[in-house]
Design a protein around this motif. Sequence first.
Motif, short mmCIF file in Angstrom:
data_model
loop_
_atom_site.label_atom_id
_atom_site.label_comp_id
_atom_site.label_asym_id
_atom_site.label_seq_id
_atom_site.Cartn_x
_atom_site.Cartn_y
_atom_site.Cartn_z
N ILE A 118 36.07 34.21 27.21
CA ILE A 118 36.52 35.19 28.21
C ILE A 118 35.66 35.04 29.45
O ILE A 118 34.44 35.00 29.37
N GLN A 119 36.32 34.92 30.59
CA GLN A 119 35.61 34.62 31.84
C GLN A 119 34.76 35.78 32.35
O GLN A 119 35.16 36.93 32.27
N PRO A 120 33.61 35.43 32.91
CA PRO A 120 32.69 36.44 33.46
C PRO A 120 33.00 36.71 34.93
O PRO A 120 32.13 36.55 35.78
N THR A 121 34.24 37.08 35.22
CA THR A 121 34.61 37.19 36.64
C THR A 121 34.85 38.62 37.08
O THR A 121 35.53 38.85 38.08
N SER A 122 34.33 39.59 36.34
CA SER A 122 34.42 40.97 36.82
C SER A 122 33.22 41.75 36.29
O SER A 122 32.53 41.29 35.38
N ASP A 123 32.99 42.92 36.88
CA ASP A 123 31.82 43.71 36.46
C ASP A 123 32.06 44.40 35.14
O ASP A 123 31.14 44.96 34.55
N SER A 124 33.30 44.44 34.70
CA SER A 124 33.62 45.07 33.42
C SER A 124 34.90 44.45 32.90
O SER A 124 35.78 44.09 33.68
N PHE A 125 35.03 44.32 31.60
CA PHE A 125 36.34 43.98 31.05
C PHE A 125 37.24 45.19 31.22
O PHE A 125 36.78 46.33 31.28
N HIS A 126 38.55 44.93 31.33
CA HIS A 126 39.47 46.05 31.44
C HIS A 126 40.21 46.26 30.12
O HIS A 126 40.05 45.48 29.17
#
Length: 332
Positions: free
Chosen positions: A8-16
């Motif tokens: 899972i990509q680390p491209t946001s400050d939180s998973f949704h």
Amino acid sequence: RPRVLSGIQPTSDSFHLGNFLGALQQWVPAQDENDAFYFIPDLHAITVPQKPKELRKRVLVAAAQLLAIGIDPERSVLFVQSQVPEHAELSWVLNCLTGFGEASRMTQFKDKSAKQGSEHASVGLFTYPVLMAADILLYRAHQVPVGEDQRQHLELTRDLAQRFNKRFGKTFVVPEAFIVKGTAKIYDLQDPTSKMSKSAATDAGLINLLDDPKVSAKKIKSAVTDNDREIRFDPENKPGVSNLLTIQSALSGRSIDELVAGYEGKGYGDLKGDTAEVLTEFVTPLRAKVDEYLADEAELLRILSNGADRAREVASRTLAQVYDKVGFLPRK
Ligand code: ATP
Ligand code: MG
């Protein structure tokens, strides 16, 4: 035990909530029956521009969230892609087996580069699916859980594995795609016919796991529904109501039928209130656990470095075979 691999990509400050209910939630029980490899693809993340400080933070937050939802770093191998150099190394070899035209047919590249303008799209974005093939083939995974959007990339992975095997002798396991059962598709609360996504135009319909639950509760209470008053599961005609039922059911473990029966004679306000409450109960302890993991960064780094060591045990063996078959001199 069958081996599974997911990232899972680390491209946001939180998973949704879509990431969680559509993918991550299944990672936890999958640990029981499989030899599971879970990783954070930061090499993939930089195929589009990332701010270094932000990327570093997002990798740690991603790892903390995976641990908090129940990924057990003793049973599963949890690692960060860039800490296992074999991914980049195998990817180079596979790049040299991939046709330019073949790579050009990948629809995800066409979509993403069209968004950025082809002048700005990187060569890394172009070869993204080849790196993904390397991820999978290094671990000799038999089965790879994929969403519809990754099907074409898995097909390329299979083609590359077969091509390599034919040309250099049997080396790779040719993986099968499998669609995970029981995953929910979650829709945007403001536009319940589009899927919930971190790249939506506004975040009014997006529920992030790490957001203040009061903010998320408000978003749920303003979710778009419809003009009749009936609570029933009918995604075609009642997408908003059905989405709330899906969310509440997935988070509470109660079936949709059971929920619908309980709402007889009640209104949308009750459905929204209950869904907000179930979400709050779910995210409150999760946020606390994430904070705990983040508070001890040294320990978090130790867990990831240990995961990378275990991943390399498998990955380095595959890569050594590949290098040998291709005709490279032995290393060390
Ligand atoms: P982007 O908009 O950049 O594609 P995203 O919000 O779709 O981001 P991804 O990083 O693409 O998130 O997805 C990670 C995982 O979460 C994938 O396995 C994907 O299938 C799943 N996923 C994403 N959004 C949803 C959703 N709305 N419902 C169910 N699963 C989802
Ligand atoms: Mg996506």
